[in-house]
Scaffold this motif. Structure first.
Motif: not given
Length: 255
Positions: A35-57
């Motif tokens: 149920g949480a909203d999540v801030i995903c961080s990594s060293s790369s500018e677009n590194g968490c794109a896949e994780t963000v999409e999984k969460i939004k899904a």
């Protein structure tokens, strides 16, 4: 309160570092599933794109913030931006890390400093900055990612071992200070999971066989098998758990 309510993270906002793949991605998705909203961080500018999409899904909100954990100014900016995203931060997961393998006698000083900065110094700085916010809001959960090398010395990884022993100590120290503020600080010590960080061990036939032989479960863990521990430590179910290092290791330490 039902058992489901105990683990419900609806309305909570979490920050997970090192969330681009592996254990960090599994933890971020696991928190979102609860149920949480999540801030995903990594060293790369677009590194968490896949994780963000999984969460939004999953129907949850997510955003990505790049940060270099080897740079204190970048870590400070990460803390500020994360708190500003929804005006609060309820859960911090210090998962971002790196490893370097060299015999101790030849270990490069610059690599030692990078491992300590990324794995230990950034976790303390983020915890201090976010902890101040959590004290003001009257509650919070901080989850550090320790290691089996929080308990032993390892071979050719002295910096990583030092950082993970440090993580265990910082976890206990912060728990002692902040429990009175309704902030629980705990750590998860993953055993041997199939991730990029352990690929060298997986690819070494002798080490791989030794590892599997010692694990009572008989096999390496999958990243998804770590998320339940993170949800527990992020939820009200763990409100009286503090300063604890939770091993999720398939029974490795029992041997």
């Amino acid at each position: 309160m039902s058992n489901n309510d105990l683990f419900d993270l609806t309305g909570k906002t979490a920050l997970v570092t090192g969330a681009s793949r592996g254990l960090g991605q599994a933890i971020a998705v696991g928190l979102a599933t609860a149920g949480a909203d999540v801030i995903c961080s990594s060293s790369s500018e677009n590194g968490c794109a896949e994780t963000v999409e999984k969460i939004k899904a999953l129907g949850r909100n997510a955003t990505s913030i790049a940060a270099n954990l080897d740079d204190s100014d970048s870590v400070r900016q990460l803390a500020e931006s994360s708190i500003a995203w929804q005006g609060k931060l309820d859960v911090l997961v210090n998962n971002g890390g790196t490893i370097a393998r060299h015999p101790a006698v030849d270990f490069p000083e610059d690599e030692w400093m990078k491992v300590i900065n990324v794995n230990l110094n950034s976790a303390f700085l983020l915890s201090r900055l976010v902890g101040k916010h959590m004290i003001a809001q009257g509650q919070g959960k901080i989850i550090n990612i320790a290691s089996m090398l929080s308990y032993s010395g390892g071979i050719t990884v002295p910096a990583y071992t030092a950082s993970k022993h440090g993580i265990a100590g910082v976890t206990k120290a912060l728990a002692n200070e902040w429990a009175i503020n309704n902030i629980q600080v705990n750590a998860i010590a993953p055993g041997y999971f199939r991730t990029d960080n352990t690929q060298a061990l997986q690819d070494n036939p002798e080490r791989n066989a030794d590892i599997q032989k010692r694990i009572p479960a008989g096999e390496w863990g999958l990243p998804s098998q770590l998320s339940g521990a993170a949800v527990f430590l992020a939820s009200t179910a763990s409100d009286y758990v503090n300063g604890h290092i939770l091993a999720v290791d398939g029974g490795w330490l029992a041997r």
